[in-house]
Design a protein around this motif. Structure first.
Motif, mmCIF file in Angstrom:
data_model
loop_
_atom_site.group_PDB
_atom_site.id
_atom_site.type_symbol
_atom_site.label_atom_id
_atom_site.label_comp_id
_atom_site.label_asym_id
_atom_site.label_seq_id
_atom_site.Cartn_x
_atom_site.Cartn_y
_atom_site.Cartn_z
ATOM 1 N N LEU A 34 0.833 -1.202 0.000
ATOM 2 C CA LEU A 34 0.000 0.000 0.000
ATOM 3 C C LEU A 34 0.870 1.255 0.000
ATOM 4 C CD1 LEU A 34 -2.767 -1.138 2.482
ATOM 5 C CD2 LEU A 34 -3.034 -0.729 0.023
ATOM 6 N N LYS A 35 1.957 1.232 0.756
ATOM 7 C CA LYS A 35 2.897 2.357 0.790
ATOM 8 C C LYS A 35 3.496 2.586 -0.593
ATOM 9 C CE LYS A 35 5.916 5.269 2.755
ATOM 10 N NZ LYS A 35 6.013 6.334 1.806
ATOM 11 N N GLU A 36 3.833 1.506 -1.283
ATOM 12 C CA GLU A 36 4.361 1.618 -2.649
ATOM 13 C C GLU A 36 3.346 2.294 -3.563
ATOM 14 O OE1 GLU A 36 6.589 -1.563 -4.771
ATOM 15 O OE2 GLU A 36 6.221 -2.677 -2.922
ATOM 16 N N ARG A 37 2.088 1.897 -3.420
ATOM 17 C CA ARG A 37 1.030 2.485 -4.247
ATOM 18 C C ARG A 37 0.898 3.978 -3.953
ATOM 19 N NH1 ARG A 37 -2.314 -1.635 -6.704
ATOM 20 N NH2 ARG A 37 -0.874 -3.389 -6.758
ATOM 21 N N ILE A 38 0.936 4.346 -2.680
ATOM 22 C CA ILE A 38 0.834 5.752 -2.300
ATOM 23 C C ILE A 38 1.986 6.539 -2.913
ATOM 24 C CG2 ILE A 38 1.017 7.356 -0.358
ATOM 25 C CD1 ILE A 38 -0.552 5.211 1.289
ATOM 26 N N ASP A 39 3.204 6.000 -2.817
ATOM 27 C CA ASP A 39 4.374 6.670 -3.404
ATOM 28 C C ASP A 39 4.214 6.813 -4.917
ATOM 29 O OD1 ASP A 39 5.461 6.836 -0.870
ATOM 30 O OD2 ASP A 39 6.793 5.109 -1.141
ATOM 31 N N LEU A 40 3.727 5.764 -5.562
ATOM 32 C CA LEU A 40 3.504 5.791 -7.002
ATOM 33 C C LEU A 40 2.507 6.887 -7.369
ATOM 34 C CD1 LEU A 40 3.782 4.324 -9.825
ATOM 35 C CD2 LEU A 40 1.731 3.081 -9.133
ATOM 36 N N LEU A 41 1.415 6.956 -6.622
ATOM 37 C CA LEU A 41 0.388 7.951 -6.909
ATOM 38 C C LEU A 41 0.882 9.368 -6.632
ATOM 39 C CD1 LEU A 41 -2.675 5.980 -5.557
ATOM 40 C CD2 LEU A 41 -2.182 6.515 -7.949
ATOM 41 N N ARG A 42 1.673 9.560 -5.586
ATOM 42 C CA ARG A 42 2.235 10.885 -5.303
ATOM 43 C C ARG A 42 3.155 11.342 -6.436
ATOM 44 N NH1 ARG A 42 3.056 9.820 0.968
ATOM 45 N NH2 ARG A 42 1.081 10.696 1.677
ATOM 46 N N THR A 43 3.966 10.413 -6.926
ATOM 47 C CA THR A 43 4.856 10.722 -8.053
ATOM 48 C C THR A 43 4.049 11.103 -9.281
ATOM 49 O OG1 THR A 43 6.544 9.221 -7.198
ATOM 50 C CG2 THR A 43 6.680 9.784 -9.536
ATOM 51 N N GLU A 44 2.965 10.388 -9.522
ATOM 52 C CA GLU A 44 2.118 10.689 -10.675
ATOM 53 C C GLU A 44 1.440 12.048 -10.507
ATOM 54 O OE1 GLU A 44 0.203 9.986 -14.435
ATOM 55 O OE2 GLU A 44 2.111 9.508 -13.485
ATOM 56 N N ILE A 45 0.992 12.368 -9.307
ATOM 57 C CA ILE A 45 0.383 13.675 -9.044
ATOM 58 C C ILE A 45 1.383 14.786 -9.331
ATOM 59 C CG2 ILE A 45 -0.458 15.198 -7.215
ATOM 60 C CD1 ILE A 45 -1.813 12.632 -6.022
ATOM 61 N N GLU A 46 2.618 14.615 -8.878
ATOM 62 C CA GLU A 46 3.657 15.620 -9.138
ATOM 63 C C GLU A 46 3.893 15.792 -10.633
ATOM 64 O OE1 GLU A 46 7.141 14.473 -6.956
ATOM 65 O OE2 GLU A 46 6.123 14.676 -5.023
ATOM 66 N N ARG A 47 3.911 14.694 -11.365
ATOM 67 C CA ARG A 47 4.112 14.750 -12.815
ATOM 68 C C ARG A 47 2.973 15.514 -13.485
ATOM 69 N NH1 ARG A 47 2.929 12.045 -17.657
ATOM 70 N NH2 ARG A 47 1.268 10.856 -16.650
ATOM 71 N N LEU A 48 1.757 15.248 -13.059
ATOM 72 C CA LEU A 48 0.602 15.918 -13.637
ATOM 73 C C LEU A 48 0.572 17.404 -13.286
ATOM 74 C CD1 LEU A 48 -2.069 13.151 -13.006
ATOM 75 C CD2 LEU A 48 -0.953 13.722 -15.175
ATOM 76 N N GLU A 49 0.969 17.736 -12.059
ATOM 77 C CA GLU A 49 1.028 19.146 -11.665
ATOM 78 C C GLU A 49 2.065 19.905 -12.488
ATOM 79 O OE1 GLU A 49 -0.550 18.939 -7.053
ATOM 80 O OE2 GLU A 49 1.600 18.712 -7.429
#
Length: 68
Positions: A34-49
């Protein structure tokens, strides 16, 4: 060729690429997964921003260039 993609050069299976679908069941995932997924999603959010910022900068530059 498909078999090659599934194995590393030493006959070991590669770890599947981590992906997450919004709304996907997380019942079978461990806390570290779950932590890996959260990190993945945070990275994707940063990319989109960053993509949003780039588009806004382009729009501002075009507006400034064509302002009469």
């Amino acid at each position: 060729m498909a078999a090659f993609e599934e194995e590393s050069g030493f006959g070991e299976k590669r770890k599947p690429l981590l992906a997450h679908q919004i709304g996907q069941s997380v019942d079978d995932l461990s806390a570290p997964e779950l932590k890996e997924r959260i990190d993945l999603l945070r990275t994707e959010i940063e990319r989109l921003e960053k993509a949003i910022e780039a588009r806004q900068a382009t729009r501002a530059a075009a507006h400034a260039a064509f302002k009469i």
